[in-house]
Motif scaffolding. Structure first.
Motif, PDB file in Angstrom:
ATOM      1  N   PHE A 307       0.831  -1.208   0.000  1.00 12.89           N
ATOM      2  CA  PHE A 307       0.000   0.000   0.000  1.00 12.89           C
ATOM      3  C   PHE A 307       0.868   1.262   0.000  1.00 12.89           C
ATOM      4  N   MET A 308       2.135   1.146   0.404  1.00  9.27           N
ATOM      5  CA  MET A 308       3.054   2.283   0.369  1.00  9.27           C
ATOM      6  C   MET A 308       3.818   2.342  -0.953  1.00  9.27           C
ATOM      7  N   LEU A 309       4.052   1.194  -1.551  1.00 11.98           N
ATOM      8  CA  LEU A 309       4.859   1.142  -2.774  1.00 11.98           C
ATOM      9  C   LEU A 309       4.084   1.505  -4.021  1.00 11.98           C
ATOM     10  N   GLY A 310       2.817   1.156  -4.051  1.00 12.88           N
ATOM     11  CA  GLY A 310       1.998   1.471  -5.212  1.00 12.88           C
ATOM     12  C   GLY A 310       2.527   0.814  -6.467  1.00 12.88           C
ATOM     13  N   ASP A 315       9.244  -3.258  -8.935  1.00 14.42           N
ATOM     14  CA  ASP A 315      10.646  -2.839  -9.019  1.00 14.42           C
ATOM     15  C   ASP A 315      11.316  -2.904  -7.648  1.00 14.42           C
ATOM     16  N   TRP A 316      10.580  -2.506  -6.621  1.00 14.53           N
ATOM     17  CA  TRP A 316      11.152  -2.540  -5.272  1.00 14.53           C
ATOM     18  C   TRP A 316      11.481  -3.973  -4.862  1.00 14.53           C
ATOM     19  N   ALA A 318      12.117  -6.447  -6.868  1.00 14.25           N
ATOM     20  CA  ALA A 318      13.230  -6.942  -7.678  1.00 14.25           C
ATOM     21  C   ALA A 318      14.566  -6.472  -7.113  1.00 14.25           C
ATOM     22  N   GLU A 319      14.614  -5.225  -6.664  1.00 14.11           N
ATOM     23  CA  GLU A 319      15.857  -4.709  -6.085  1.00 14.11           C
ATOM     24  C   GLU A 319      16.192  -5.436  -4.781  1.00 14.11           C
ATOM     25  N   ARG A 320      15.169  -5.642  -3.963  1.00 13.05           N
ATOM     26  CA  ARG A 320      15.419  -6.330  -2.692  1.00 13.05           C
ATOM     27  C   ARG A 320      15.817  -7.790  -2.944  1.00 13.05           C
ATOM     28  N   SER A 321      15.276  -8.376  -3.987  1.00 13.40           N
ATOM     29  CA  SER A 321      15.641  -9.751  -4.324  1.00 13.40           C
ATOM     30  C   SER A 321      17.107  -9.840  -4.691  1.00 13.40           C
ATOM     31  N   GLY A 322      17.587  -8.848  -5.433  1.00 16.35           N
ATOM     32  CA  GLY A 322      19.004  -8.815  -5.778  1.00 16.35           C
ATOM     33  C   GLY A 322      19.876  -8.683  -4.545  1.00 16.35           C
ATOM     34  N   GLU A 323      19.443  -7.843  -3.599  1.00 18.68           N
ATOM     35  CA  GLU A 323      20.199  -7.688  -2.355  1.00 18.68           C
ATOM     36  C   GLU A 323      20.205  -8.983  -1.550  1.00 18.68           C
ATOM     37  N   LEU A 324      19.071  -9.664  -1.542  1.00 16.82           N
ATOM     38  CA  LEU A 324      19.000 -10.933  -0.823  1.00 16.82           C
ATOM     39  C   LEU A 324      19.928 -11.955  -1.448  1.00 16.82           C
ATOM     40  N   ASP A 325      19.933 -12.042  -2.767  1.00  9.92           N
ATOM     41  CA  ASP A 325      20.813 -12.994  -3.439  1.00  9.92           C
ATOM     42  C   ASP A 325      22.285 -12.694  -3.165  1.00  9.92           C
ATOM     43  N   ASP A 326      22.609 -11.410  -3.006  1.00  9.17           N
ATOM     44  CA  ASP A 326      23.986 -11.021  -2.720  1.00  9.17           C
ATOM     45  C   ASP A 326      24.325 -11.157  -1.244  1.00  9.17           C
ATOM     46  N   GLY A 327      23.310 -11.458  -0.414  1.00  9.80           N
ATOM     47  CA  GLY A 327      23.545 -11.543   1.019  1.00  9.80           C
ATOM     48  C   GLY A 327      23.680 -10.195   1.687  1.00  9.80           C
ATOM     49  N   THR A 447      17.446 -12.888 -10.118  1.00  4.45           N
ATOM     50  CA  THR A 447      16.705 -11.687  -9.774  1.00  4.45           C
ATOM     51  C   THR A 447      15.482 -11.609 -10.657  1.00  4.45           C
ATOM     52  N   GLY A 448      14.616 -10.637 -10.328  1.00  5.54           N
ATOM     53  CA  GLY A 448      13.471 -10.365 -11.191  1.00  5.54           C
ATOM     54  C   GLY A 448      12.218 -11.049 -10.727  1.00  5.54           C
ATOM     55  N   TYR A 449      11.099 -10.364 -10.929  1.00  7.77           N
ATOM     56  CA  TYR A 449       9.791 -10.900 -10.590  1.00  7.77           C
ATOM     57  C   TYR A 449       8.896 -10.779 -11.818  1.00  7.77           C
ATOM     58  N   ARG A 450       8.011 -11.708 -11.936  1.00  3.92           N
ATOM     59  CA  ARG A 450       7.080 -11.680 -13.057  1.00  3.92           C
ATOM     60  C   ARG A 450       5.852 -12.486 -12.688  1.00  3.92           C
TER      61      ARG A 450
END
Length: 504
Positions: A307-310, A315-316, A318-327, A447-450
């Protein structure tokens, strides 16, 4: 027999007739061999408790064998001090207190392991011509299971007490993994009576089965991904509490060489009890949170902040997923804490981020991959399907066609699906198969969401995610009991795709 063939009954009738004749002949030969030694061991013998048992007479006993029932006359002794009798010949033949000798017992155990008890008895009858009832086969199978469990528990206790030290396995592997998980299993009301539950009424409807999978790894593929050694997996499943499970798990790990391998790794979903056991029994081991479960929690975090991201939600994530994969857990936490929430939402955000804060050292996925380690617990997830799913099939597939397989549950909370007696497979078995595939795809993606295609209809999971049917989570694993859709169930095409963003 020739008349049967001439009469058009075919070769099957001749085969069955020959088998019946040969088994009858063999039964007679076996009976003569067994009665050649009647087991007379003198006028008195030891009863096994320090007293003397006196010879009484010869008594007959009928024993079912793989050739059919045979009658054995054997010497019978009685101990006046103990008040019980015994036949030495029974013990020598392996049928003391039993009417099923080891050969038939092994055959029955194999059938009971493969299919439910009633069908197993029918299988033994069809393949071997031996008549057994489902109850009898079940009693022997359960007795064998209890005996095997007792041996395993005694061995685990001896290893824990250091009175038994397993030798390192031949061909010591480079890496040993212990993947641990727990899952709720629907139980009859009598099995959960007095146990607290997470439902609205506070009653438990499930019991947790704890499961461990030990497997080894010695090499990587051409892309640098770890490869599980073929035929290296061993499984352990029990209803025991965490402490008892930990003793069994540690014993199995040491039997597999945990004290000798270069790299020992514990894989889990982030549950506190798993890491407590890992730290207690193997403090030197590397602890890794299963990547799929971490992404599940990340997805839940995205839903909490949706509800905050809209429009920036995808995209948010996907970015967090990349950070998670990188640890890079600090970056993930920092990005999530940029949103100022209050009240209940603030508490929910703290809980969601607490999972990542607590497990941050176990989420260094980029580093773990650079070391050639597995970061997913697919082996134990597959074990949940194979071991626990098989237990459910055996327990429930024998339900009568006119009874629901979950009579203990209220009608509104019974899982969707046809009667198990008609399908021969629980409704959630197919879900587990597709879910395992989805998890594998999730772990492999970087990474990436779909939007993705989920479980094919008529499985209810996609209806649940699409909002077509409702359900109720019944344990801390997020597993759901799906509510009935009412008199007009969804059409086959409904819920085939939905737009909820999930990991690719």
């Amino acid at each position: 027999m020739a008349a049967s063939l001439a009469g058009g009954e075919g070769i099957e009738a001749a085969e069955l007739a020959i088998r019946a004749g040969l088994t009858s002949l063999g039964r007679g030969v076996l009976e003569d061999l067994l009665t050649a030694d009647a087991g007379y061991r003198g006028p008195r013998i030891g009863c096994g408790t320090g007293h003397q048992a006196e010879f009484v007479s010869y008594r007959s006993k009928t024993v079912d064998t793989v050739l059919g029932p045979v009658t054995v006359n054997r010497a019978w002794y009685h101990c006046a001090a103990c008040g019980h009798g015994l036949a030495p010949r029974d013990a020598e033949l392996g049928v003391a207190g039993e009417t099923m000798p080891p050969g038939l017992a092994k055959m029955a155990a194999m059938a009971a392991e493969a299919v439910p008890f009633t069908r197993g008895a029918g299988l033994v009858g069809a393949l071997a011509g031996i008549t057994l009832t489902g109850k009898r086969l079940g009693r022997h199978a359960e007795a064998d299971g209890r005996a095997a469990a007792a041996v395993i528990e005694a061995g685990a206790a001896a290893i824990a007490a250091r009175t038994l030290v397993p030798l390192p396995p031949a061909g010591l592997p480079d890496k040993l993994y212990i993947a641990i998980d727990g899952t709720g299993v629907p139980m009859r009301a009598a099995e959960t009576e007095g146990r607290p539950g997470k439902g609205e009424d506070g009653k438990a409807r499930t019991r947790e089965v704890k499961l461990a999978c030990a497997f080894t790894q010695t090499s990587l593929d051409e892309d640098g991904h770890p490869i599980r050694d073929p035929d290296s997996s061993s499984y352990l499943a029990t209803f025991a509490p965490a402490a008892g499970f930990g003793t069994l798990m540690a014993a199995e790990a040491r039997r597999r060489g945990a004290g000798h391998v270069r790299q020992l790794t514990i894989l889990g979903d982030g549950a506190h009890w798993i890491w407590n056991l890992a730290s207690q029994h193997f403090p030197e081991a590397t602890q890794i949170v299963d990547l799929y479960h971490a992404r599940e929690h990340l997805h839940d975090l995205g839903k909490l902040l949706a509800f905050m991201l809209g429009d920036q939600h995808g995209d948010w994530l996907a970015e967090r997923s990349g950070e998670l994969d990188d640890g890079d857990i600090p970056a993930l936490l920092s990005a999530a804490r940029q949103f100022s929430l209050a009240g209940i939402k603030a508490g929910e955000l703290d809980t969601a981020l607490g999972y990542f804060e607590t497990n941050a050292p176990r989420m260094r996925y980029k580093h773990f991959r650079s070391c050639g380690l597995f970061v997913g617990s697919g082996a134990v997830e597959a074990g949940c399907k194979a071991v626990i799913g098989q237990m459910l099939r055996h327990a429930l597939v024998g339900a009568r066609r006119d009874r629901h397989p979950h009579p203990a549950l209220p009608a509104s909370q019974r899982p969707l699906g046809r009667n198990l007696a008609a399908t021969g497979q629980p409704a959630w078995s197919g879900l587990t198969r597709h879910l395992t595939k989805a998890r594998t795809q999730t772990i492999q993606a970087s990474t990436g969401y779909r939007p993705v295609t989920y479980i094919p209809v008529p499985h209810p999971k996609i209806w649940y995610h699409a909002g077509i049917v409702s359900g109720q989570r019944y344990n801390d694993k997020g597993e759901v009991l799906y509510h009935r859709p009412g008199p007009n169930p969804p059409a086959r095409h409904q819920g085939r795709r939905h737009d909820t963003l999930r990991p690719a």
